[in-house]
Design a protein around this motif. Structure first.
Motif, PDB file in Angstrom:
ATOM      1  N   LEU A 111      84.930  49.004  48.793  1.00  0.00           N
ATOM      2  CA  LEU A 111      84.344  47.690  48.963  1.00  0.00           C
ATOM      3  C   LEU A 111      85.277  46.676  48.317  1.00  0.00           C
ATOM      4  CD1 LEU A 111      80.669  48.520  47.975  1.00  0.00           C
ATOM      5  CD2 LEU A 111      81.601  48.288  50.281  1.00  0.00           C
ATOM      6  N   CYS A 112      85.520  45.583  48.983  1.00  0.00           N
ATOM      7  CA  CYS A 112      86.390  44.556  48.425  1.00  0.00           C
ATOM      8  C   CYS A 112      85.663  43.830  47.294  1.00  0.00           C
ATOM      9  CB  CYS A 112      86.811  43.559  49.512  1.00  0.00           C
ATOM     10  SG  CYS A 112      87.930  42.286  48.885  1.00  0.00           S
ATOM     11  N   HIS A 158      84.769  39.587  47.943  1.00  0.00           N
ATOM     12  CA  HIS A 158      83.766  39.012  48.830  1.00  0.00           C
ATOM     13  C   HIS A 158      82.654  40.027  49.031  1.00  0.00           C
ATOM     14  CE1 HIS A 158      84.986  41.390  52.408  1.00  0.00           C
ATOM     15  NE2 HIS A 158      86.209  41.275  51.905  1.00  0.00           N
ATOM     16  N   GLU A 159      81.508  39.580  49.544  1.00  0.00           N
ATOM     17  CA  GLU A 159      80.387  40.482  49.802  1.00  0.00           C
ATOM     18  C   GLU A 159      80.782  41.483  50.881  1.00  0.00           C
ATOM     19  OE1 GLU A 159      77.234  41.194  48.646  1.00  0.00           O
ATOM     20  OE2 GLU A 159      77.987  40.018  46.973  1.00  0.00           O
ATOM     21  N   ASP A 160      80.623  42.731  50.584  1.00  0.00           N
ATOM     22  CA  ASP A 160      80.955  43.809  51.507  1.00  0.00           C
ATOM     23  C   ASP A 160      79.768  44.743  51.616  1.00  0.00           C
ATOM     24  OD1 ASP A 160      83.341  43.924  52.864  1.00  0.00           O
ATOM     25  OD2 ASP A 160      84.395  45.129  51.370  1.00  0.00           O
ATOM     26  N   ARG A 161      79.362  45.041  52.829  1.00  0.00           N
ATOM     27  CA  ARG A 161      78.318  46.055  53.037  1.00  0.00           C
ATOM     28  C   ARG A 161      78.951  47.376  53.432  1.00  0.00           C
ATOM     29  NH1 ARG A 161      73.465  42.726  55.987  1.00  0.00           N
ATOM     30  NH2 ARG A 161      73.513  41.040  54.487  1.00  0.00           N
ATOM     31  N   CYS A 195      92.758  44.171  51.607  1.00  0.00           N
ATOM     32  CA  CYS A 195      91.485  43.948  52.266  1.00  0.00           C
ATOM     33  C   CYS A 195      91.773  43.459  53.676  1.00  0.00           C
ATOM     34  CB  CYS A 195      90.626  42.935  51.525  1.00  0.00           C
ATOM     35  SG  CYS A 195      89.064  42.621  52.393  1.00  0.00           S
ATOM     36  N   SER A 206      89.612  42.257  55.617  1.00  0.00           N
ATOM     37  CA  SER A 206      88.685  41.182  55.959  1.00  0.00           C
ATOM     38  C   SER A 206      89.169  39.848  55.383  1.00  0.00           C
ATOM     39  CB  SER A 206      87.293  41.522  55.437  1.00  0.00           C
ATOM     40  OG  SER A 206      86.372  40.545  55.822  1.00  0.00           O
ATOM     41  N   CYS A 207      89.391  39.787  54.059  1.00  0.00           N
ATOM     42  CA  CYS A 207      89.789  38.517  53.439  1.00  0.00           C
ATOM     43  C   CYS A 207      91.297  38.379  53.270  1.00  0.00           C
ATOM     44  CB  CYS A 207      89.087  38.321  52.100  1.00  0.00           C
ATOM     45  SG  CYS A 207      89.634  39.401  50.765  1.00  0.00           S
ATOM     46  N   GLU A 255      90.647  40.708  39.992  1.00  0.00           N
ATOM     47  CA  GLU A 255      89.244  41.110  39.873  1.00  0.00           C
ATOM     48  C   GLU A 255      88.646  40.703  38.534  1.00  0.00           C
ATOM     49  OE1 GLU A 255      86.281  44.960  40.132  1.00  0.00           O
ATOM     50  OE2 GLU A 255      88.422  45.289  40.147  1.00  0.00           O
ATOM     51  N   ARG A 305      79.435  52.967  44.625  1.00  0.00           N
ATOM     52  CA  ARG A 305      79.875  51.659  45.117  1.00  0.00           C
ATOM     53  C   ARG A 305      81.185  51.433  44.387  1.00  0.00           C
ATOM     54  NH1 ARG A 305      76.887  47.939  47.933  1.00  0.00           N
ATOM     55  NH2 ARG A 305      78.272  46.386  47.074  1.00  0.00           N
ATOM     56  N   ARG A 330      84.397  50.040  42.863  1.00  0.00           N
ATOM     57  CA  ARG A 330      85.040  48.806  42.449  1.00  0.00           C
ATOM     58  C   ARG A 330      86.507  49.110  42.279  1.00  0.00           C
ATOM     59  NH1 ARG A 330      82.630  46.140  37.445  1.00  0.00           N
ATOM     60  NH2 ARG A 330      84.591  45.178  37.826  1.00  0.00           N
TER      61      ARG A 330
END
Length: 86
Positions: free
Chosen positions: A10-11, A14-17, A34, A36-37, A50, A79, A81
């Motif tokens: 999970l990045c 940003h919010e990641d599901r 990432c 996505s971002c 981070e 989850r 990190r």
């Protein structure tokens, strides 16, 4: 794991599901990205971003993390990190 040493995560930026980032510990290909971002860099850069650390503080944190024992967590409860993967 995604193959070739990359681990999906999970990045932290940003919010990641579902995992949109990958990290690799390989000496030649090591780093994170990432998809996505677009954030990317090596492990120290990841810690800096981070945890909002200076380069020196990130080096100290990396040394500390390397000395910590790995904590066992059930697969479905994980989850990831970024700092947990380094």
């Amino acid at each position: 794991p995604t193959g070739y040493g990359w681990i999906r995560m999970l990045c932290p930026f940003h919010e990641d599901r579902t995992p949109s980032a990958s990290i690799n510990h390989d000496e030649d290909k090591g780093g994170f990205r990432c998809f996505s971002c677009g954030r990317q860099g090596d492990g120290l850069k990841l810690l800096q971003m981070e945890l909002n650390l200076t380069f020196g503080e990130a080096c100290d944190k990396a040394r500390t993390l390397m000395d910590e024992p790995v904590r066992g967590v059930a697969r479905r409860q994980r989850r990831r990190r970024a700092s947990d993967l380094l």
